[in-house]
Design a protein around this motif. Structure first.
Motif, short mmCIF file in Angstrom:
data_model
loop_
_atom_site.label_atom_id
_atom_site.label_comp_id
_atom_site.label_asym_id
_atom_site.label_seq_id
_atom_site.Cartn_x
_atom_site.Cartn_y
_atom_site.Cartn_z
N ALA A 156 3.87 37.87 31.77
CA ALA A 156 5.13 38.64 31.80
C ALA A 156 5.24 39.43 33.10
O ALA A 156 6.29 39.43 33.76
N THR A 168 14.74 40.17 27.50
CA THR A 168 13.63 39.69 26.69
C THR A 168 14.14 39.05 25.41
O THR A 168 14.98 39.61 24.71
N TYR A 192 15.02 36.88 32.77
CA TYR A 192 14.60 37.23 31.41
C TYR A 192 13.29 36.52 31.09
O TYR A 192 12.90 35.55 31.75
#
Ligand code: 3NM
Length: 223
Positions: free
Chosen positions: A116, A165, A126
């Motif tokens: 991430a 997200t 995203y």
């Protein structure tokens, strides 16, 4: 940023389509209120991918919904869709960025804090965070992270206010509210959920989408 709240990922396998036409099922989901569509097809030839992406793009445009292509940056460029979704083993972010138009959306799959953070440092729009739960739709998922793992990722990236997200993997009507609620960290929550079978394999994809949208919107922070 794009509305990621109810993100449809397509699947063209017989177990999901059950003899129905992909575009027909996607149109029902658009009528029901999906906010993003990702065309994901791991088996078709390039010609079929381009032709199908063109049809899906026309449909999505009619509903004002962005279309992203899974993995195949070349198909996204050829058809001129809004962006791509890249897995960890797909083309590298910077290479995709170089090939795509400047304003294209690029989403990256992440199943760990490290992945991430790397995707955010690269400039991803995203993150697709998963797998939330084990799912028969994708049996080669390497990690099942649940709401605890998802919350840990959201907590670690809470300063990245601009990155969207979505959670993916085994999400359906019975767990969507729990997924959204239990995954949130003090400073960052999921913007939405990405779903294949609870929409695509439903007997009535439009009604199924409407019900999912209602459940998501009825969460206090999504009102
Ligand atoms: N990616 P369903 S899980 C395409 O973990 C995909 O990155 C995943 O399908 C990941 O909504 C998954 O039917 C399948 O569970 C999602």
């Amino acid at each position: 940023m794009v509305d990621l709240s109810l993100y449809l990922v397509t699947d063209s396998t017989p177990a999901i389509l059950k003899g129905r036409d992909l575009c027909t099922v996607v149109e029902e989901a658009l009528k029901g209120g999906v906010t993003v569509v990702q065309y994901r097809d791991k088996t078709s030839d390039t010609g079929v991918l381009v032709e199908t992406a063109r049809k899906l793009h026309k449909l999505c445009q009619a509903y004002g919904v962005p279309l992203l292509i899974n993995d195949r940056v070349d198909v996204a460029v050829a058809v001129g869709v809004e962006g791509v979704h890249l897995g960890q083993d797909d083309m590298k972010f910077e290479e995709a960025k170089r090939l795509l138009p400047k304003n294209a959306i690029i989403g990256i799959s992440a199943s760990s804090i490290e992945q991430a953070q790397k995707a955010i440092a690269d400039g991803a729009d995203y993150l697709g965070i998963g797998a939330m739960f084990a799912t028969p739709t994708k049996t080669n998922t390497k990690s099942i992270i649940g709401t605890v793992g998802t919350q840990a990722i959201l907590n670690a990236i809470s300063d990245a206010t601009n990155v969207g997200t979505v959670s993916i993997g085994g999400i359906n009507h019975s767990n969507v509210q729990r997924v959204m609620y239990q995954s949130q960290s003090p400073k960052k929550k999921l913007d939405g959920v990405a779903i294949i079978s609870a929409i695509m394999a439903a007997d009535d994809p439009k009604a199924s989408t409407e019900e999912l949208a209602r459940l998501i919107k009825s969460l206090p922070s999504f009102a």
